[in-house]
Design an enzyme around this catalytic site. Structure first.
Site, PDB file in Angstrom:
ATOM      1  N   CYS A  87       7.707   1.548   3.523  1.00 14.65           N
ATOM      2  CA  CYS A  87       7.931   2.955   2.990  1.00 14.65           C
ATOM      3  C   CYS A  87       7.268   3.936   3.843  1.00 14.65           C
ATOM      4  CB  CYS A  87       5.908   3.057   1.907  1.00 14.65           C
ATOM      5  SG  CYS A  87       6.681   4.607   1.426  1.00 14.65           S
ATOM      6  N   HIS A 196       6.385  -1.795  -1.813  1.00 11.38           N
ATOM      7  CA  HIS A 196       5.314  -2.205  -1.016  1.00 11.38           C
ATOM      8  C   HIS A 196       4.623  -3.467  -1.139  1.00 11.38           C
ATOM      9  CE1 HIS A 196       3.803   2.053   0.295  1.00 11.38           C
ATOM     10  NE2 HIS A 196       4.492   1.801  -0.611  1.00 11.38           N
ATOM     11  N   GLU A 198       2.564  -5.329  -0.191  1.00 10.66           N
ATOM     12  CA  GLU A 198       1.139  -5.589  -0.265  1.00 10.66           C
ATOM     13  C   GLU A 198       0.427  -4.848  -1.612  1.00 10.66           C
ATOM     14  OE1 GLU A 198       1.383  -1.578   0.711  1.00 10.66           O
ATOM     15  OE2 GLU A 198       2.536  -2.988   0.495  1.00 10.66           O
TER      16      GLU A 198
END
Length: 235
Positions: A87, A196, A198
């Site tokens: 991002c 994302h 994560e």
């Protein structure tokens, strides 16, 4: 071999701790790094996490791309170190010219937050080798400046050289050209993407899947792939 993955914190980073957690869950040691330092602390790979870094009001990632540590990031990229920009980190990578093109305000001028379907286009990078080309995955997305742009010549090169790492499926959430959600460099060690990974590394906290709510773990493969790349390079 203990693989050490550095996660760089910039003023305004908000997913650095999440990235560190993802690194640990994938089996590596997470090393916190600071944007104002010139020391990479001997890490084997790097993550530029998401957030809203200082200077984003001028152009997302433009000022952060000039941070002191980015000199070391560029040198590490040239040496072949695996580097992932997520991002805001993706925005920094294009602003630093480590990846081609640019990122602008979403086409609808709105902040977008959704679980996003992606297709893996390039499974030959340090961060995607655990996937299969053509595989469909679901990764959370949240951005306001995620529209990928490039001039016609750059876009033709990106497509022709297989640098597109991921494409949006089902819906293009931000108006990115050619539905591009993520890119790799020619060497395959630098990858940037808007969603994302994560946030999809542990059951109970990821996207919904047909088997259970919040059970999606597709993001962990990014970090496991990089660990494998480091180990193989050292063998």
């Amino acid at each position: 071999m203990t693989v050490r993955v550095g996660v760089i914190t910039f003023p305004g980073s908000l997913d650095d701790r999440d990235a560190q957690r993802a690194v640990r869950l994938a089996g590596a040691e997470a090393v916190a790094l600071w944007h104002g330092s010139h020391d990479l602390d001997g890490v084997d790979a790097l993550v530029l996490p998401g957030g809203f870094s200082y200077g984003d009001y001028l152009r997302a990632g433009a000022i952060a791309a000039l941070a002191p540590i980015m000199s070391e990031v560029k040198d590490a990229a040239g040496r072949g170190m695996p580097i992932l920009g997520i991002c805001n980190g993706f925005q920094m990578l294009v602003e630093a010219r480590l990846l081609p093109g640019g990122l602008i305000r979403n086409a609808n001028q709105q902040f977008i937050r959704r679980d996003q379907r992606l297709r893996v286009e390039n499974a030959d990078t340090a961060w995607t080798s655990g996937f299969e080309a053509g595989q469909e995955i679901v990764i959370p997305l949240k951005n306001a400046d995620g529209g990928y742009i490039a001039d016609a010549e750059t876009l033709a090169r990106v497509e022709g050289e297989g640098l597109v790492a991921f494409r949006y499926l089902g819906v293009n959430p931000n108006g990115s050209l050619d539905d591009i959600a993520g890119l790799a460099n020619e060497r395959g060690n630098v990858v940037g993407l808007m969603p994302h990974p994560e946030h999809a590394v542990e059951a109970g906290f990821g996207p919904d899947t047909p088997s259970a709510m919040r059970s999606g773990e597709d993001g962990r493969t990014f970090f496991e792939s990089a660990i494998t790349a480091v180990v193989n390079a050292a063998a």
